[in-house]
Design a protein around this motif. Structure first.
Motif, short mmCIF file in Angstrom:
data_model
loop_
_atom_site.label_atom_id
_atom_site.label_comp_id
_atom_site.label_asym_id
_atom_site.label_seq_id
_atom_site.Cartn_x
_atom_site.Cartn_y
_atom_site.Cartn_z
N HIS A 99 54.84 51.77 29.94
CA HIS A 99 53.60 52.52 29.77
C HIS A 99 52.38 51.74 30.25
N LEU A 100 52.43 50.42 30.14
CA LEU A 100 51.32 49.59 30.59
C LEU A 100 51.11 49.69 32.11
N LYS A 101 52.12 50.11 32.82
CA LYS A 101 52.00 50.26 34.27
C LYS A 101 51.24 51.52 34.66
N LYS A 152 39.03 46.35 23.86
CA LYS A 152 38.92 47.82 23.81
C LYS A 152 39.50 48.43 22.53
N TYR A 153 40.49 47.77 21.94
CA TYR A 153 41.18 48.40 20.81
C TYR A 153 41.78 47.33 19.91
N LYS A 154 41.49 47.42 18.62
CA LYS A 154 42.04 46.53 17.60
C LYS A 154 41.74 45.05 17.87
N THR A 155 40.56 44.78 18.40
CA THR A 155 40.19 43.39 18.71
C THR A 155 40.11 42.54 17.44
N GLU A 166 45.09 51.76 27.01
CA GLU A 166 44.34 50.68 26.38
C GLU A 166 44.81 50.38 24.95
N LYS A 167 45.58 51.30 24.37
CA LYS A 167 46.13 51.08 23.02
C LYS A 167 47.48 50.36 23.08
N THR A 168 48.13 50.40 24.23
CA THR A 168 49.52 49.97 24.35
C THR A 168 49.69 48.47 24.09
N THR A 169 48.75 47.67 24.56
CA THR A 169 48.86 46.22 24.41
C THR A 169 48.95 45.83 22.94
N TRP A 170 48.18 46.50 22.10
CA TRP A 170 48.22 46.23 20.66
C TRP A 170 49.60 46.51 20.09
N TYR A 171 50.17 47.64 20.44
CA TYR A 171 51.49 48.00 19.91
C TYR A 171 52.59 47.11 20.49
N ASP A 180 63.47 63.90 26.16
CA ASP A 180 63.68 65.06 27.03
C ASP A 180 62.41 65.43 27.78
N LEU A 181 61.28 65.40 27.08
CA LEU A 181 60.02 65.78 27.70
C LEU A 181 59.60 64.80 28.80
N TYR A 182 59.84 63.52 28.56
CA TYR A 182 59.48 62.54 29.60
C TYR A 182 60.38 62.70 30.82
N THR A 183 61.66 62.94 30.58
CA THR A 183 62.59 63.15 31.69
C THR A 183 62.16 64.32 32.56
N THR A 184 61.66 65.35 31.90
CA THR A 184 61.26 66.57 32.61
C THR A 184 59.90 66.46 33.28
N THR A 185 58.93 65.88 32.57
CA THR A 185 57.54 65.90 33.04
C THR A 185 57.03 64.59 33.62
N LYS A 186 57.65 63.47 33.21
CA LYS A 186 57.19 62.14 33.59
C LYS A 186 55.78 61.82 33.10
N GLU A 187 55.33 62.57 32.09
CA GLU A 187 54.03 62.27 31.49
C GLU A 187 54.14 60.95 30.71
N PRO A 188 53.34 59.93 31.04
CA PRO A 188 53.52 58.60 30.44
C PRO A 188 53.24 58.54 28.94
N TYR A 189 52.44 59.47 28.42
CA TYR A 189 52.13 59.37 26.98
C TYR A 189 53.37 59.59 26.12
N TYR A 190 54.41 60.22 26.68
CA TYR A 190 55.64 60.37 25.90
C TYR A 190 56.30 59.01 25.66
N LEU A 191 56.16 58.10 26.60
CA LEU A 191 56.67 56.73 26.41
C LEU A 191 55.96 56.07 25.24
N PHE A 192 54.65 56.24 25.20
CA PHE A 192 53.83 55.63 24.15
C PHE A 192 54.22 56.13 22.76
N TYR A 193 54.33 57.45 22.62
CA TYR A 193 54.64 58.00 21.31
C TYR A 193 56.10 57.75 20.91
#
Length: 242
Positions: free
Chosen positions: A188-190, A228-231, A197-202, A154-167
């Motif tokens: 989210h990678l877009k 950058k992360y979890k190398t 920078e954390k998304t590739t790992w997940y 719901d929050l992403y639909t309303t705000t389009k904040e990309p971190y909601y995709l990540f979580y």
């Protein structure tokens, strides 16, 4: 095996329900004996999973030191894990890994996946603030992933904040719905927020969960290249594929 031992074992195997995850968190905060046992078991498991004799011996040395100064009850707990560790050490780590062969992609996922911590909405204990964003991250931190997913959607639909995709993707991975998490992570990678920078790992872990080894390898190599992360973890996982 006690109920608490079963909770720890489920945690190690990444099989805790949302209710059990909350129970573990409460025990870690309020029960020092449980916290000691939890730390011993999880550290021993991590040491065994690493083909690193020095790391393993350091863990045993640490357990021995603590066993000498703790109460009789805690010494009993330390003694149990020293015995278990001693068996592995006696056989030799290389023998242990040979006998156990290579872990499955599902086992590797369970060993390396941990939902990314909430860094977006710090939660203040005792606060009366109850907006949807706070409720979403509160549900996420409490392990109520189905509720968190609905709120993040719901929050992403309303705000389009990309971190909601990540979580949302992290919550889906915790619920073993990697097929639903992959497109969210790719989307989210877009974007270019502080979590990209954390998304590739997940994404690599999601492919791993789906037993998609080719894409998992490609994505893990990207994690290593980005650096950058979890190398280090990405290098370990690539080694596990060989």
């Amino acid at each position: 095996m006690t109920e608490q031992d079963e909770l720890i074992e489920k945690y190690i195997q990444n099989k805790l329900s949302a209710e059990e995850a909350l129970m573990v968190n409460q025990l870690l905060e309020n029960d020092i004996n449980f916290k000691t046992e939890f730390t011993l078991q999880t550290n021993l498991k991590k040491a065994v999973k690493k083909d690193d004799d020095a790391h393993f011996r350091n863990l045993i040395s640490d357990i021995e030191s603590k066993a000498k100064i703790e109460s009789p009850i805690k010494r009993h707990s330390y003694a149990k894990w020293l015995a278990a560790a001693g068996i592995v050490l006696l056989l030799g780590l290389s023998y242990f890994f040979t006998m156990n062969q290579k872990p499955s992609t599902n086992e590797l996922f369970a060993s390396y996946f941990e939902p990314y911590r909430n860094v977006v909405q710090p939660l203040e204990r005792g606060s009366d603030q109850q907006d949807k964003k706070t409720l979403a991250f509160l549900a996420y931190e409490k392990g109520e992933y189905e509720k968190a997913i609905a709120l993040f959607t719901d929050l992403y639909t309303t705000t389009k904040e990309p971190y909601y995709l990540f979580y949302k993707a992290n919550a889906l991975l915790k619920l073993e719905k990697a097929n639903e998490a992959v497109p969210l992570l790719l989307e989210h990678l877009k974007t270019k927020d502080t979590l990209t920078e954390k998304t590739t790992w997940y994404l690599a872990l999601a492919y791993l969960k789906l037993n998609d080894k080719p894409n998992a390898r490609i994505t893990l190599k990207k994690v290593i290249t980005e650096g950058k992360y979890k190398t280090t973890e990405a290098q370990e996982l690539l080694k596990a594929f060989k």
